[in-house]
Design a protein around this motif. Structure first.
Motif, PDB file in Angstrom:
ATOM      1  N   GLU A  25       5.652   3.598   3.688  1.00 33.17           N
ATOM      2  CA  GLU A  25       4.929   2.250   3.624  1.00 33.17           C
ATOM      3  C   GLU A  25       3.824   2.294   2.948  1.00 33.17           C
ATOM      4  O   GLU A  25       2.964   1.433   2.264  1.00 33.17           O
ATOM      5  N   TYR A  26       3.033   3.353   3.265  1.00 36.16           N
ATOM      6  CA  TYR A  26       1.510   3.523   2.891  1.00 36.16           C
ATOM      7  C   TYR A  26       1.496   3.962   1.221  1.00 36.16           C
ATOM      8  O   TYR A  26       0.872   3.152   0.645  1.00 36.16           O
ATOM      9  N   ARG A  27       2.549   4.545   0.798  1.00 36.32           N
ATOM     10  CA  ARG A  27       2.511   4.842  -0.719  1.00 36.32           C
ATOM     11  C   ARG A  27       2.953   3.458  -1.348  1.00 36.32           C
ATOM     12  O   ARG A  27       2.587   3.358  -2.526  1.00 36.32           O
ATOM     13  N   ALA A  28       3.929   2.851  -0.739  1.00 32.43           N
ATOM     14  CA  ALA A  28       4.323   1.679  -1.681  1.00 32.43           C
ATOM     15  C   ALA A  28       3.031   0.766  -1.722  1.00 32.43           C
ATOM     16  O   ALA A  28       3.226  -0.027  -2.573  1.00 32.43           O
ATOM     17  N   ALA A  29       2.321   0.405  -0.514  1.00 33.25           N
ATOM     18  CA  ALA A  29       1.223  -0.492  -0.659  1.00 33.25           C
ATOM     19  C   ALA A  29       0.193  -0.190  -1.789  1.00 33.25           C
ATOM     20  O   ALA A  29      -0.275  -0.977  -2.667  1.00 33.25           O
ATOM     21  N   LEU A  30      -0.120   1.009  -1.913  1.00 26.74           N
ATOM     22  CA  LEU A  30      -1.019   1.552  -2.591  1.00 26.74           C
ATOM     23  C   LEU A  30      -0.535   1.516  -4.312  1.00 26.74           C
ATOM     24  O   LEU A  30      -1.324   1.140  -5.195  1.00 26.74           O
ATOM     25  N   ASN A  31       0.647   2.053  -4.181  1.00 27.13           N
ATOM     26  CA  ASN A  31       1.156   2.026  -5.665  1.00 27.13           C
ATOM     27  C   ASN A  31       1.373   0.628  -6.150  1.00 27.13           C
ATOM     28  O   ASN A  31       1.524   0.544  -7.543  1.00 27.13           O
ATOM     29  N   ALA A  32       1.510  -0.263  -5.399  1.00 28.24           N
ATOM     30  CA  ALA A  32       1.761  -1.701  -6.011  1.00 28.24           C
ATOM     31  C   ALA A  32       0.263  -2.263  -6.642  1.00 28.24           C
ATOM     32  O   ALA A  32       0.392  -2.961  -7.711  1.00 28.24           O
ATOM     33  N   LEU A  33      -0.730  -1.293  -6.260  1.00 25.04           N
ATOM     34  CA  LEU A  33      -2.107  -1.951  -6.879  1.00 25.04           C
ATOM     35  C   LEU A  33      -2.114  -1.097  -8.296  1.00 25.04           C
ATOM     36  O   LEU A  33      -2.452  -1.821  -9.271  1.00 25.04           O
ATOM     37  N   LEU A  34      -1.340  -0.057  -8.576  1.00 24.79           N
ATOM     38  CA  LEU A  34      -1.369   0.651  -9.934  1.00 24.79           C
ATOM     39  C   LEU A  34      -0.412  -0.421 -10.763  1.00 24.79           C
ATOM     40  O   LEU A  34      -0.681  -0.174 -11.820  1.00 24.79           O
ATOM     41  N   ASP A  35       0.296  -0.985 -10.115  1.00 26.24           N
ATOM     42  CA  ASP A  35       1.367  -1.958 -10.903  1.00 26.24           C
ATOM     43  C   ASP A  35       0.598  -3.277 -11.361  1.00 26.24           C
ATOM     44  O   ASP A  35       1.258  -4.175 -11.915  1.00 26.24           O
ATOM     45  N   GLY A  36      -0.604  -3.419 -10.830  1.00 21.96           N
ATOM     46  CA  GLY A  36      -1.457  -4.549 -11.438  1.00 21.96           C
ATOM     47  C   GLY A  36      -1.491  -5.755 -10.538  1.00 21.96           C
ATOM     48  O   GLY A  36      -1.984  -6.712 -10.825  1.00 21.96           O
ATOM     49  N   ASP A  37      -1.236  -5.412  -9.342  1.00 20.24           N
ATOM     50  CA  ASP A  37      -1.440  -6.512  -8.307  1.00 20.24           C
ATOM     51  C   ASP A  37      -2.731  -6.398  -7.582  1.00 20.24           C
ATOM     52  O   ASP A  37      -2.960  -5.825  -6.467  1.00 20.24           O
ATOM     53  N   LEU A  38      -3.733  -6.833  -8.221  1.00 17.79           N
ATOM     54  CA  LEU A  38      -5.170  -7.123  -8.021  1.00 17.79           C
ATOM     55  C   LEU A  38      -5.658  -8.412  -7.723  1.00 17.79           C
ATOM     56  O   LEU A  38      -5.018  -9.528  -8.285  1.00 17.79           O
ATOM     57  N   PRO A  39      -6.536  -8.776  -6.861  1.00 16.10           N
ATOM     58  CA  PRO A  39      -7.242  -9.765  -6.617  1.00 16.10           C
ATOM     59  C   PRO A  39      -7.651 -10.501  -8.135  1.00 16.10           C
ATOM     60  O   PRO A  39      -8.406  -9.839  -8.995  1.00 16.10           O
TER      61      PRO A  39
END
Length: 339
Positions: free
Chosen positions: A142-156
């Motif tokens: 769960e922890y890694r999935a949330a942070l890795n999503a940011l690396l895929d461009g899911d930014l504010p």
């Protein structure tokens, strides 16, 4: 250490910028906050004006490095395995103070522990530790999935406001003030000819007081035709800090679950509002005097606990055409002061 798991997530957050009553600028920052057990972690730190290292305005390489660090793919930036979770929103210098914690693996789990306020290379847990906060144990997937999503461009995303008025020059000052606090601002006399994709890039529309009703309706039709479902607000008074606050409040529309401050009203010579979680609240009065001059004055600034609060107002500060702005980390509210 407890084996009980906490949930981990991420959510967009804002440290509102602003043009303060004395003329100083407060920098606007969009960032990603950590959500632990469904609640933003920053809300547990009641008197803290800070942002996480995951801010939308940092260079992509630095943002990626911060995420990699939280994923424990690189070494900790501070001694003893400590990571910065929140820092100064103005300069992000450790000497200004930061909330840090040890982040470590325990099997497949990730643990955050030993939270502290830190101003140097090492934290003094006995003196500056956040006692009673954590440790938090997160499931690794769960922890890694949330942070890795940011690396895929899911930014504010960035925030922009469209200011509409017949006299463009009159809106130049509030537009400049919005840009100074990190909010994009454009000025136009009408929405005619504005491409649909451009209209969809705005998070709010602010109408000048001289805009006729037919033009306001035309702008709303243009927005609807472009598929841009954004709040449209009417300027309350020609007071630049007030207009900036109105724009900020409009940009926060739809994020009620993240507000720390709600339900601002004025009645019987006092301001009333609801504090959702302990935070520092600042009240500022803006008014237009009999000579049409803008006046601004800070009335209240204090740390308040959750619940309903009532703050008496100084009558001279709110006489005539007056408005009240309430600010705390992540929330700006505006209301008129009725005679």
């Amino acid at each position: 250490m407890s084996a009980e798991y906490a949930t981990f997530g991420l959510a967009p957050a804002t440290r509102p910028g602003g043009l303060l009553a004395g003329g100083d600028l407060q920098v606007h920052r969009d960032f990603v906050d950590f959500v632990v057990d469904g609640r933003p972690l920053l809300y547990r730190l009641s008197d803290l004006d800070a942002v996480s290292p995951l801010a939308s305005d940092v260079p992509p390489s630095l943002f990626t490095a911060q995420v990699r660090g939280l994923l424990l793919e690189t070494g900790a930036p501070l001694p003893d395995g400590r990571h910065v979770l929140y820092g100064c929103p103005e300069c992000e210098d450790l000497s200004c103070g930061a909330v840090t914690a040890v982040i470590e693996r325990d099997g497949d789990d990730v643990v955050w522990r030993d939270f502290a306020w830190q101003t140097g290379d090492r934290a003094d847990l006995e003196r500056d530790g956040y006692h009673g906060m954590g440790p938090f144990r997160f499931r690794g997937d769960e922890y890694r999935a949330a942070l890795n999503a940011l690396l895929d461009g899911d930014l504010p995303g960035s925030r922009r406001v469209l200011l509409v008025g017949p006299r463009v020059a009159q809106l130049a000052r509030p537009a400049a003030a919005l840009r100074a606090v990190g909010i994009g601002a454009d000025v136009t006399q009408s929405a005619d000819g504005v491409p649909a994709d451009e209209l969809r890039s705005y998070g709010a529309v602010l109408f000048g007081r001289a805009v006729p009703a037919r033009e306001r309706d035309a702008v709303r039709r243009a927005l609807a035709g472009a598929g841009a479902d954004v709040p449209c607000v009417d300027a309350l008074a020609p007071v630049v800090p007030l207009l900036v606050a109105q724009a900020e409040q409009a940009l926060e529309a739809g994020r009620d679950d993240r507000r720390r401050l709600t339900d601002l009203t004025v009645a019987d010579g006092a301001a009333e509002f609801e504090v959702v979680s302990a935070c520092r609240v600042r009240l500022t009065a803006h008014r237009v005097d009999r000579l049409s001059r803008a006046r601004s004055r800070d009335l209240f600034d204090a740390l308040l606990g959750p619940g309903r609060h009532r703050v008496p107002l100084d009558p001279p500060a709110v006489r005539g055409e007056a408005y009240l702005v309430a600010r705390t980390a992540g929330t700006v509210l505006v209301t008129a002061v009725r005679p």
